[in-house]
Design a protein around this motif. Sequence first.
Motif, short mmCIF file in Angstrom:
data_model
loop_
_atom_site.label_atom_id
_atom_site.label_comp_id
_atom_site.label_asym_id
_atom_site.label_seq_id
_atom_site.Cartn_x
_atom_site.Cartn_y
_atom_site.Cartn_z
N GLY A 1 15.38 -16.69 7.00
CA GLY A 1 14.76 -16.57 5.68
C GLY A 1 14.97 -15.21 5.06
N SER A 2 13.89 -14.57 4.62
CA SER A 2 13.98 -13.24 4.02
C SER A 2 14.33 -12.17 5.04
CB SER A 2 12.64 -12.87 3.37
OG SER A 2 11.65 -12.64 4.37
N GLY A 3 14.04 -12.46 6.32
CA GLY A 3 14.25 -11.48 7.38
C GLY A 3 12.99 -10.71 7.77
N TYR A 4 11.88 -10.97 7.08
CA TYR A 4 10.65 -10.21 7.36
C TYR A 4 10.13 -10.47 8.77
CZ TYR A 4 5.79 -8.62 6.84
OH TYR A 4 4.57 -7.99 7.02
N GLN A 5 9.96 -11.75 9.12
CA GLN A 5 9.50 -12.07 10.47
C GLN A 5 10.48 -11.55 11.52
OE1 GLN A 5 6.65 -14.49 12.14
NE2 GLN A 5 7.44 -12.74 13.29
N THR A 6 11.77 -11.64 11.22
CA THR A 6 12.81 -11.17 12.13
C THR A 6 12.64 -9.67 12.40
OG1 THR A 6 14.21 -12.58 10.74
CG2 THR A 6 15.28 -11.46 12.59
N ALA A 7 12.42 -8.91 11.33
CA ALA A 7 12.27 -7.47 11.46
C ALA A 7 11.01 -7.09 12.24
CB ALA A 7 12.24 -6.83 10.07
N ILE A 8 9.92 -7.84 12.02
CA ILE A 8 8.69 -7.60 12.79
C ILE A 8 8.97 -7.81 14.28
CG2 ILE A 8 6.37 -8.46 13.26
CD1 ILE A 8 6.44 -6.95 10.64
N LEU A 9 9.63 -8.91 14.62
CA LEU A 9 9.95 -9.20 16.02
C LEU A 9 10.83 -8.10 16.60
CD1 LEU A 9 10.73 -13.02 15.87
CD2 LEU A 9 8.82 -11.95 17.07
N ALA A 10 11.81 -7.65 15.82
CA ALA A 10 12.78 -6.68 16.32
C ALA A 10 12.13 -5.35 16.71
CB ALA A 10 13.87 -6.45 15.29
N ARG A 11 11.00 -5.03 16.10
CA ARG A 11 10.27 -3.81 16.46
C ARG A 11 9.44 -3.98 17.73
NH1 ARG A 11 13.14 -0.26 13.52
NH2 ARG A 11 12.54 -0.11 11.32
N LEU A 12 9.35 -5.22 18.22
CA LEU A 12 8.44 -5.50 19.34
C LEU A 12 9.13 -6.06 20.58
CD1 LEU A 12 5.67 -7.11 17.12
CD2 LEU A 12 5.36 -5.04 18.49
N VAL A 13 10.36 -6.53 20.45
CA VAL A 13 11.09 -7.09 21.60
C VAL A 13 12.46 -6.43 21.69
CG1 VAL A 13 9.87 -9.28 21.26
CG2 VAL A 13 12.19 -9.04 20.39
N GLU A 14 13.15 -6.66 22.79
CA GLU A 14 14.43 -5.98 23.00
C GLU A 14 15.55 -6.54 22.13
OE1 GLU A 14 15.74 -5.15 26.99
OE2 GLU A 14 13.69 -5.19 27.74
N HIS A 15 15.68 -7.87 22.10
CA HIS A 15 16.77 -8.49 21.36
C HIS A 15 16.27 -9.72 20.61
CE1 HIS A 15 19.64 -6.00 23.55
NE2 HIS A 15 19.04 -6.36 24.67
N VAL A 16 16.65 -9.83 19.33
CA VAL A 16 16.31 -10.99 18.52
C VAL A 16 17.60 -11.69 18.11
CG1 VAL A 16 15.20 -11.84 16.42
CG2 VAL A 16 14.23 -9.86 17.62
N TYR A 17 17.64 -12.99 18.37
CA TYR A 17 18.76 -13.85 17.95
C TYR A 17 18.20 -14.79 16.90
CZ TYR A 17 20.81 -11.94 22.16
OH TYR A 17 21.28 -11.07 23.12
N SER A 18 18.71 -14.72 15.68
CA SER A 18 18.11 -15.47 14.58
C SER A 18 19.16 -16.35 13.91
CB SER A 18 17.49 -14.51 13.56
OG SER A 18 16.79 -15.21 12.56
#
Length: 213
Positions: free
Chosen positions: A90-107
């Motif tokens: 989507g906008s990437g907002y949830q993705t960015a929140i996750l990225a600050r909290l986990v090691e790797h995000v695959y979206s």
Amino acid sequence: MGMTSQRTRDRLVERLRERGIQNEAVLEVMRSMPRHIFVEEALSSRAYEDTALPIGQGQTISQPYIVARMTEALLCDGERPRKVLEVGTGSGYQTAILARLVEHVYSVERIDALMQQARGRFQELEIRNIRLKHSDGNWGWSEYGPYDGILVTAAPQQVPKPLYDQLAEGGRLVIPVGKQGEQQLLVVTRTADGYNSRTLDLVSFVPLRGGLG
């Protein structure tokens, strides 16, 4: 800056805390994340309201409370997941929140225009632990699985089988399920014997569609 100021973000975080969000790491990331860059400039004055907003292509940026609730549910055992799959950039907002909290995000995102916009925002924020794929979210992303966590930002009628298959043992899947007006936010945990599911909330998400756009 007005409605995009730090004071405005602080007020949003206090509202989230009042609504029951307790994870301090989640609240701190929500406080520091500039949500206004994830919406159209015409809507930036509403970016820190606790509401979903349109982002074009028939999609929305999720309500901050729901973003916090889903993120907190994904992290609820206190361990930092190493790999998280997000279905629906989507906008990437949830993705960015996750990225600050986990090691790797695959979206994965089925609408290429949204994915490219999100990619630009991640570059602007210098977030480098996100990998993106233009793909049908119903398929997940088996190449990098299994995942310690999977978070889905659109609602299928039922959980797609590939998402069950790509969840690691002990991993947690946070997903809205059901038709419009009857959606439930589920947390599914994979165990040695199968899957345990519980309902967190009644929610309203755009439907999880198949195909590419």
